[in-house]
Write a protein that holds these residues in place. Structure first.
Motif, PDB file in Angstrom:
ATOM      1  N   MET A  63       0.878  -1.311   0.001  1.00  0.00           N
ATOM      2  CA  MET A  63      -0.021  -0.156  -0.055  1.00  0.00           C
ATOM      3  C   MET A  63       0.918   1.263  -0.209  1.00  0.00           C
ATOM      4  O   MET A  63       0.769   2.268  -0.845  1.00  0.00           O
ATOM      5  N   ARG A  64       1.972   1.197   0.946  1.00  0.00           N
ATOM      6  CA  ARG A  64       2.819   2.531   0.919  1.00  0.00           C
ATOM      7  C   ARG A  64       3.670   2.596  -0.467  1.00  0.00           C
ATOM      8  O   ARG A  64       3.582   3.799  -0.951  1.00  0.00           O
ATOM      9  N   THR A  65       3.731   1.427  -1.017  1.00  0.00           N
ATOM     10  CA  THR A  65       4.515   1.694  -2.364  1.00  0.00           C
ATOM     11  C   THR A  65       3.733   2.187  -3.601  1.00  0.00           C
ATOM     12  O   THR A  65       3.923   2.852  -4.273  1.00  0.00           O
ATOM     13  N   LEU A  66       2.374   1.856  -3.450  1.00  0.00           N
ATOM     14  CA  LEU A  66       1.320   2.390  -4.335  1.00  0.00           C
ATOM     15  C   LEU A  66       1.205   3.840  -3.842  1.00  0.00           C
ATOM     16  O   LEU A  66       0.905   4.562  -5.015  1.00  0.00           O
ATOM     17  N   LEU A  67       0.970   4.265  -2.842  1.00  0.00           N
ATOM     18  CA  LEU A  67       1.092   5.565  -2.478  1.00  0.00           C
ATOM     19  C   LEU A  67       2.196   6.341  -2.786  1.00  0.00           C
ATOM     20  O   LEU A  67       2.051   7.712  -3.536  1.00  0.00           O
ATOM     21  N   GLU A  68       3.339   5.803  -3.186  1.00  0.00           N
ATOM     22  CA  GLU A  68       4.770   6.555  -3.201  1.00  0.00           C
ATOM     23  C   GLU A  68       4.309   6.805  -4.645  1.00  0.00           C
ATOM     24  O   GLU A  68       4.942   7.873  -5.279  1.00  0.00           O
ATOM     25  N   ALA A  69       3.858   5.955  -5.618  1.00  0.00           N
ATOM     26  CA  ALA A  69       3.778   5.931  -6.984  1.00  0.00           C
ATOM     27  C   ALA A  69       2.592   7.258  -7.340  1.00  0.00           C
ATOM     28  O   ALA A  69       2.820   7.918  -8.052  1.00  0.00           O
ATOM     29  N   ALA A  70       1.585   7.079  -6.534  1.00  0.00           N
ATOM     30  CA  ALA A  70       0.387   7.903  -6.681  1.00  0.00           C
ATOM     31  C   ALA A  70       1.026   9.437  -6.547  1.00  0.00           C
ATOM     32  O   ALA A  70       0.655  10.426  -7.185  1.00  0.00           O
ATOM     33  N   GLY A  71       2.060   9.398  -5.498  1.00  0.00           N
ATOM     34  CA  GLY A  71       2.245  10.683  -5.002  1.00  0.00           C
ATOM     35  C   GLY A  71       3.400  11.087  -6.055  1.00  0.00           C
ATOM     36  O   GLY A  71       3.566  12.585  -6.272  1.00  0.00           O
ATOM     37  N   ALA A  72       4.054  10.552  -6.711  1.00  0.00           N
ATOM     38  CA  ALA A  72       5.079  10.864  -7.774  1.00  0.00           C
ATOM     39  C   ALA A  72       4.158  11.390  -8.961  1.00  0.00           C
ATOM     40  O   ALA A  72       4.603  12.378  -9.642  1.00  0.00           O
ATOM     41  N   ARG A  73       3.113  10.744  -9.253  1.00  0.00           N
ATOM     42  CA  ARG A  73       2.329  11.222 -10.385  1.00  0.00           C
ATOM     43  C   ARG A  73       1.761  12.730 -10.000  1.00  0.00           C
ATOM     44  O   ARG A  73       1.500  13.319 -10.922  1.00  0.00           O
ATOM     45  N   HIS A  74       1.281  12.750  -8.825  1.00  0.00           N
ATOM     46  CA  HIS A  74       0.696  13.956  -8.373  1.00  0.00           C
ATOM     47  C   HIS A  74       1.467  15.009  -7.897  1.00  0.00           C
ATOM     48  O   HIS A  74       1.148  16.205  -7.469  1.00  0.00           O
ATOM     49  N   GLY A  75       2.933  14.799  -8.028  1.00  0.00           N
ATOM     50  CA  GLY A  75       3.867  15.857  -7.423  1.00  0.00           C
ATOM     51  C   GLY A  75       3.788  15.963  -6.016  1.00  0.00           C
ATOM     52  O   GLY A  75       3.717  17.200  -5.379  1.00  0.00           O
ATOM     53  N   GLN A  76       3.333  14.942  -5.147  1.00  0.00           N
ATOM     54  CA  GLN A  76       3.066  15.188  -3.492  1.00  0.00           C
ATOM     55  C   GLN A  76       3.753  13.890  -2.937  1.00  0.00           C
ATOM     56  O   GLN A  76       3.890  12.829  -3.633  1.00  0.00           O
ATOM     57  N   TYR A  77       4.249  14.067  -1.667  1.00  0.00           N
ATOM     58  CA  TYR A  77       4.582  13.028  -0.905  1.00  0.00           C
ATOM     59  C   TYR A  77       3.539  12.422   0.046  1.00  0.00           C
ATOM     60  O   TYR A  77       2.849  13.480   0.694  1.00  0.00           O
ATOM     61  N   TYR A  78       3.072  11.198  -0.092  1.00  0.00           N
ATOM     62  CA  TYR A  78       2.008  10.695   0.876  1.00  0.00           C
ATOM     63  C   TYR A  78       2.829   9.510   1.799  1.00  0.00           C
ATOM     64  O   TYR A  78       3.765   8.852   1.227  1.00  0.00           O
ATOM     65  N   GLU A  79       2.102   9.492   2.831  1.00  0.00           N
ATOM     66  CA  GLU A  79       2.686   8.509   3.872  1.00  0.00           C
ATOM     67  C   GLU A  79       1.239   7.945   4.373  1.00  0.00           C
ATOM     68  O   GLU A  79       0.301   8.524   4.496  1.00  0.00           O
ATOM     69  N   LEU A  80       1.637   6.604   4.844  1.00  0.00           N
ATOM     70  CA  LEU A  80       0.693   5.900   5.338  1.00  0.00           C
ATOM     71  C   LEU A  80       0.998   5.432   6.993  1.00  0.00           C
ATOM     72  O   LEU A  80       2.096   4.665   7.122  1.00  0.00           O
ATOM     73  N   GLU A  81       0.257   5.448   7.828  1.00  0.00           N
ATOM     74  CA  GLU A  81       0.599   5.245   9.204  1.00  0.00           C
ATOM     75  C   GLU A  81      -0.971   4.563   9.666  1.00  0.00           C
ATOM     76  O   GLU A  81      -2.056   4.859   9.330  1.00  0.00           O
TER      77      GLU A  81
END
Length: 84
Positions: A63-81
């Motif tokens: 899930m965190r890897t997918l969030l990282e990829a989505a963040g790269a696409r949107h120009g944003q950093y995402y984290e999951l806790e």
């Protein structure tokens, strides 16, 4: 403040987590911004933490890897806790 992409990602995280557990009504996702990083806090029923984390943390890592990829696409950093 959550932007439109962040709101979509929050919904996606919630939907994904609900698909993993037996008690989807207990899934909640909140988000906040911390130093330019949009942090998603995932809360699930305590008896189902193992389902979300997965063996050796593989599910949550995916899930965190997918969030990282989505963040790269949107120009944003995402984290999951995961909140216990």
């Amino acid at each position: 403040m959550t932007n439109v992409a962040g709101a979509d990602i929050k919904t996606w995280v919630e939907t994904l987590a609900r698909d993993l557990v037996d008690h989807p009504e207990a899934v909640a996702v909140s988000s906040f911004e911390d130093d330019g990083v949009l942090v998603f806090e995932l809360t699930v029923d305590s008896s189902e933490l193992g389902r979300v984390i997965g063996r050796q943390g593989r599910t949550v890592q995916a899930m965190r890897t997918l969030l990282e990829a989505a963040g790269a696409r949107h120009g944003q950093y995402y984290e999951l806790e995961i909140v216990e």
